[in-house]
Design a protein around this motif. Structure first.
Motif, PDB file in Angstrom:
ATOM      1  N   PHE A   1      25.317 -48.715  20.124  1.00 32.44           N
ATOM      2  CA  PHE A   1      25.347 -48.074  18.810  1.00 32.44           C
ATOM      3  C   PHE A   1      25.069 -49.104  17.723  1.00 32.44           C
ATOM      4  CE2 PHE A   1      27.798 -45.384  21.525  1.00 32.44           C
ATOM      5  CZ  PHE A   1      27.808 -44.105  20.981  1.00 32.44           C
ATOM      6  N   VAL A   2      24.163 -48.768  16.813  1.00 31.31           N
ATOM      7  CA  VAL A   2      23.962 -49.545  15.592  1.00 31.31           C
ATOM      8  C   VAL A   2      24.338 -48.620  14.443  1.00 31.31           C
ATOM      9  CG1 VAL A   2      22.345 -50.810  14.139  1.00 31.31           C
ATOM     10  CG2 VAL A   2      22.115 -50.905  16.642  1.00 31.31           C
ATOM     11  N   LEU A   3      25.406 -48.955  13.743  1.00 27.22           N
ATOM     12  CA  LEU A   3      25.973 -48.100  12.704  1.00 27.22           C
ATOM     13  C   LEU A   3      25.847 -48.803  11.364  1.00 27.22           C
ATOM     14  CD1 LEU A   3      29.165 -47.095  14.706  1.00 27.22           C
ATOM     15  CD2 LEU A   3      27.024 -45.812  14.533  1.00 27.22           C
ATOM     16  N   GLU A   4      25.013 -48.276  10.500  1.00 30.47           N
ATOM     17  CA  GLU A   4      24.692 -48.921   9.231  1.00 30.47           C
ATOM     18  C   GLU A   4      25.326 -48.160   8.069  1.00 30.47           C
ATOM     19  OE1 GLU A   4      20.463 -49.344   8.855  1.00 30.47           O
ATOM     20  OE2 GLU A   4      20.207 -49.922  10.955  1.00 30.47           O
ATOM     21  N   SER A   5      26.213 -48.833   7.325  1.00 30.56           N
ATOM     22  CA  SER A   5      26.781 -48.284   6.091  1.00 30.56           C
ATOM     23  C   SER A   5      27.469 -46.941   6.324  1.00 30.56           C
ATOM     24  CB  SER A   5      25.687 -48.139   5.022  1.00 30.56           C
ATOM     25  OG  SER A   5      24.941 -49.321   4.883  1.00 30.56           O
ATOM     26  N   VAL A   6      28.265 -46.854   7.372  1.00 31.67           N
ATOM     27  CA  VAL A   6      28.928 -45.604   7.740  1.00 31.67           C
ATOM     28  C   VAL A   6      30.322 -45.560   7.122  1.00 31.67           C
ATOM     29  CG1 VAL A   6      29.783 -44.189   9.650  1.00 31.67           C
ATOM     30  CG2 VAL A   6      27.626 -45.459   9.886  1.00 31.67           C
ATOM     31  N   TYR A   7      30.635 -44.459   6.469  1.00 34.52           N
ATOM     32  CA  TYR A   7      31.945 -44.299   5.839  1.00 34.52           C
ATOM     33  C   TYR A   7      33.041 -44.192   6.906  1.00 34.52           C
ATOM     34  CZ  TYR A   7      31.916 -39.244   6.901  1.00 34.52           C
ATOM     35  OH  TYR A   7      31.913 -38.021   7.542  1.00 34.52           O
ATOM     36  N   PRO A   8      34.228 -44.763   6.690  1.00 34.61           N
ATOM     37  CA  PRO A   8      35.310 -44.635   7.664  1.00 34.61           C
ATOM     38  C   PRO A   8      35.994 -43.273   7.633  1.00 34.61           C
ATOM     39  CG  PRO A   8      35.951 -46.144   5.902  1.00 34.61           C
ATOM     40  CD  PRO A   8      34.527 -45.770   5.648  1.00 34.61           C
ATOM     41  N   THR A   9      36.252 -42.728   6.440  1.00 35.47           N
ATOM     42  CA  THR A   9      36.843 -41.389   6.310  1.00 35.47           C
ATOM     43  C   THR A   9      36.158 -40.668   5.155  1.00 35.47           C
ATOM     44  OG1 THR A   9      38.567 -41.913   4.688  1.00 35.47           O
ATOM     45  CG2 THR A   9      39.093 -42.346   7.008  1.00 35.47           C
ATOM     46  N   ILE A  10      36.192 -39.337   5.207  1.00 34.22           N
ATOM     47  CA  ILE A  10      35.560 -38.572   4.133  1.00 34.22           C
ATOM     48  C   ILE A  10      36.285 -38.806   2.810  1.00 34.22           C
ATOM     49  CG2 ILE A  10      36.900 -36.470   4.501  1.00 34.22           C
ATOM     50  CD1 ILE A  10      33.133 -36.749   3.567  1.00 34.22           C
ATOM     51  N   GLU A  11      37.593 -39.070   2.879  1.00 36.78           N
ATOM     52  CA  GLU A  11      38.329 -39.355   1.646  1.00 36.78           C
ATOM     53  C   GLU A  11      37.781 -40.619   0.979  1.00 36.78           C
ATOM     54  OE1 GLU A  11      41.485 -37.458   4.424  1.00 36.78           O
ATOM     55  OE2 GLU A  11      39.719 -38.725   4.612  1.00 36.78           O
ATOM     56  N   ASP A  12      37.515 -41.663   1.792  1.00 36.51           N
ATOM     57  CA  ASP A  12      36.924 -42.890   1.247  1.00 36.51           C
ATOM     58  C   ASP A  12      35.552 -42.612   0.640  1.00 36.51           C
ATOM     59  OD1 ASP A  12      39.028 -44.617   2.068  1.00 36.51           O
ATOM     60  OD2 ASP A  12      38.207 -44.688   4.083  1.00 36.51           O
ATOM     61  N   ALA A  13      34.743 -41.860   1.386  1.00 35.14           N
ATOM     62  CA  ALA A  13      33.376 -41.600   0.934  1.00 35.14           C
ATOM     63  C   ALA A  13      33.356 -40.883  -0.407  1.00 35.14           C
ATOM     64  CB  ALA A  13      32.634 -40.784   1.990  1.00 35.14           C
ATOM     65  N   VAL A  14      34.176 -39.838  -0.542  1.00 33.12           N
ATOM     66  CA  VAL A  14      34.197 -39.057  -1.778  1.00 33.12           C
ATOM     67  C   VAL A  14      34.725 -39.897  -2.938  1.00 33.12           C
ATOM     68  CG1 VAL A  14      35.282 -37.095  -2.925  1.00 33.12           C
ATOM     69  CG2 VAL A  14      34.347 -36.837  -0.617  1.00 33.12           C
ATOM     70  N   ALA A  15      35.851 -40.582  -2.717  1.00 31.09           N
ATOM     71  CA  ALA A  15      36.456 -41.369  -3.796  1.00 31.09           C
ATOM     72  C   ALA A  15      35.523 -42.461  -4.280  1.00 31.09           C
ATOM     73  CB  ALA A  15      37.786 -41.966  -3.321  1.00 31.09           C
ATOM     74  N   ASN A  16      34.866 -43.142  -3.364  1.00 33.20           N
ATOM     75  CA  ASN A  16      33.961 -44.228  -3.759  1.00 33.20           C
ATOM     76  C   ASN A  16      32.781 -43.713  -4.567  1.00 33.20           C
ATOM     77  OD1 ASN A  16      35.543 -46.104  -2.410  1.00 33.20           O
ATOM     78  ND2 ASN A  16      34.329 -46.024  -0.538  1.00 33.20           N
ATOM     79  N   ARG A  17      32.221 -42.604  -4.136  1.00 32.78           N
ATOM     80  CA  ARG A  17      31.039 -42.073  -4.826  1.00 32.78           C
ATOM     81  C   ARG A  17      31.390 -41.542  -6.210  1.00 32.78           C
ATOM     82  NH1 ARG A  17      30.383 -42.709   0.159  1.00 32.78           N
ATOM     83  NH2 ARG A  17      28.349 -42.872   1.190  1.00 32.78           N
ATOM     84  N   LEU A  18      32.549 -40.913  -6.335  1.00 32.00           N
ATOM     85  CA  LEU A  18      32.964 -40.457  -7.659  1.00 32.00           C
ATOM     86  C   LEU A  18      33.309 -41.630  -8.567  1.00 32.00           C
ATOM     87  CD1 LEU A  18      35.135 -37.301  -6.898  1.00 32.00           C
ATOM     88  CD2 LEU A  18      32.824 -37.390  -7.837  1.00 32.00           C
ATOM     89  N   ALA A  19      33.890 -42.681  -7.986  1.00 27.56           N
ATOM     90  CA  ALA A  19      34.214 -43.863  -8.788  1.00 27.56           C
ATOM     91  C   ALA A  19      32.953 -44.543  -9.301  1.00 27.56           C
ATOM     92  CB  ALA A  19      35.052 -44.835  -7.968  1.00 27.56           C
ATOM     93  N   VAL A  20      31.906 -44.578  -8.479  1.00 27.25           N
ATOM     94  CA  VAL A  20      30.633 -45.164  -8.911  1.00 27.25           C
ATOM     95  C   VAL A  20      30.086 -44.404 -10.113  1.00 27.25           C
ATOM     96  CG1 VAL A  20      28.212 -45.468  -8.254  1.00 27.25           C
ATOM     97  CG2 VAL A  20      30.023 -46.150  -6.670  1.00 27.25           C
ATOM     98  N   ARG A  21      30.238 -43.085 -10.076  1.00 27.01           N
ATOM     99  CA  ARG A  21      29.655 -42.248 -11.124  1.00 27.01           C
ATOM    100  C   ARG A  21      30.546 -42.118 -12.359  1.00 27.01           C
ATOM    101  NH1 ARG A  21      25.317 -38.565 -11.105  1.00 27.01           N
ATOM    102  NH2 ARG A  21      24.895 -39.118  -8.949  1.00 27.01           N
ATOM    103  N   PHE A  22      31.875 -42.028 -12.143  1.00 31.11           N
ATOM    104  CA  PHE A  22      32.770 -41.701 -13.250  1.00 31.11           C
ATOM    105  C   PHE A  22      33.881 -42.726 -13.468  1.00 31.11           C
ATOM    106  CE2 PHE A  22      31.337 -37.553 -11.488  1.00 31.11           C
ATOM    107  CZ  PHE A  22      30.559 -37.150 -12.558  1.00 31.11           C
ATOM    108  N   GLY A  23      33.914 -43.803 -12.701  1.00 33.21           N
ATOM    109  CA  GLY A  23      34.950 -44.805 -12.855  1.00 33.21           C
ATOM    110  C   GLY A  23      36.279 -44.345 -12.263  1.00 33.21           C
TER     111      GLY A  23
END
Length: 280
Positions: A156-178
């Motif tokens: 398996f080669v896993l590139e930039s894979v989120y560990p949990t959906i909670e992490d993924a959502v929080a990080n993306r919203l933080a990038v956009r809205f702080g």
């Protein structure tokens, strides 16, 4: 006071409607025709219900399944397929469900897409591939791990894979809205079971990777704000078998091959070479 309360209520309702609209937009299918670079010699294939393009290395029994990131399609993997073919690996690039030419009602962040990963591996086995590796970028990596469990691959080669959906959502919203975006994250991933029928507990690649016993290469960028280096390390530490970590200096949440093609080729082929003796 009444006016203030009414305005607060209106503001809250507007925010909720806005987040509902964001959730709707993120899960919408992105289907369209896909044409791979004609000069490379790709063959169109259908693996179960999954659309793909196959690039054969003559006489090869070593094969790679290539899976794109969210809102992309198999064209993103064309350059990888070309250098892998030149190195003696047959490469199959697929469109995950609700992307490109593979139909789907909505994007499910790796859950339904996992069926496409299984279809791709099964297709390559049926083609006589004794060794099958999977390379998944972001959503593609999650698809290799989720659903009914990690696919039956030899590496398996896993590139930039989120560990949990909670992490993924929080990080993306933080990038956009702080910081406000991070606080609002629960209101977005709360929608998942309502929209997709998939619970948060089914979207945790960091738990699934612990069941992988094949060799794993976990990669991510040091400047990735959507899957930060700490989360990439978390994925690496959770892997259960032989494993390699590559933190790509200076890379954000982007195509790691295009960011550093020379080093990517060297590291990837070095890793794949260790799979030659792996059972099919």
């Amino acid at each position: 006071m009444k006016l203030r309360n009414a305005l607060a209520l209106l503001f809250s309702a507007g925010a909720l409607l806005g987040l509902w609209a964001v959730g709707w937009a993120l899960s919408q299918p992105v289907n369209h025709p896909v044409a791979m670079p004609a000069a490379l010699g790709f063959e169109r294939v259908l693996a179960g219900g999954t659309h793909g393009s196959l690039l054969r290395a003559p006489g090869a029994t070593r094969c790679v399944l290539l899976m794109h990131g969210i809102r992309g399609d198999r064209r993103a993997m064309a350059e990888r397929a070309a250098f892998l073919r030149d190195a003696g690996w047959t490469a199959l690039a697929i469109d995950l469900q609700a992307h490109g030419e593979t139909p789907g009602e909505m994007i499910t962040f790796g859950h339904r897409e996992a069926a496409d990963a299984r279809n791709g591996v099964a297709y390559l086995r049926a083609q006589g591939c004794a060794t099958v590796a999977v390379i998944g970028q972001s959503l593609g990596g999650a698809a290799a791990l989720l659903g009914k469990g990690p696919v039956a691959a030899d590496g398996f080669v896993l590139e930039s894979v989120y560990p949990t959906i909670e992490d993924a959502v929080a990080n993306r919203l933080a990038v956009r809205f702080g910081a406000v975006g991070r606080l609002a994250a629960p209101l977005l991933y709360w929608q998942l079971p309502l929209r997709t029928g998939v619970g948060r507990e089914e979207l945790r690649p960091v738990q699934a990777i612990s069941r992988v016993r094949a060799p794993v290469l976990v990669a991510g960028g040091t400047r990735d704000s959507q899957t930060p280096p700490a989360e990439t390390r978390h994925m690496f530490e959770a892997a259960g078998g032989a494993k390699t970590l590559w933190l790509v200096e200076g890379a954000a949440h982007e195509d790691l091959y295009r960011f550093h093609p020379t080093e990517y080729r060297l590291r990837l082929l070095r890793f794949l070479d260790t799979l030659r003796a792996a059972p099919g």
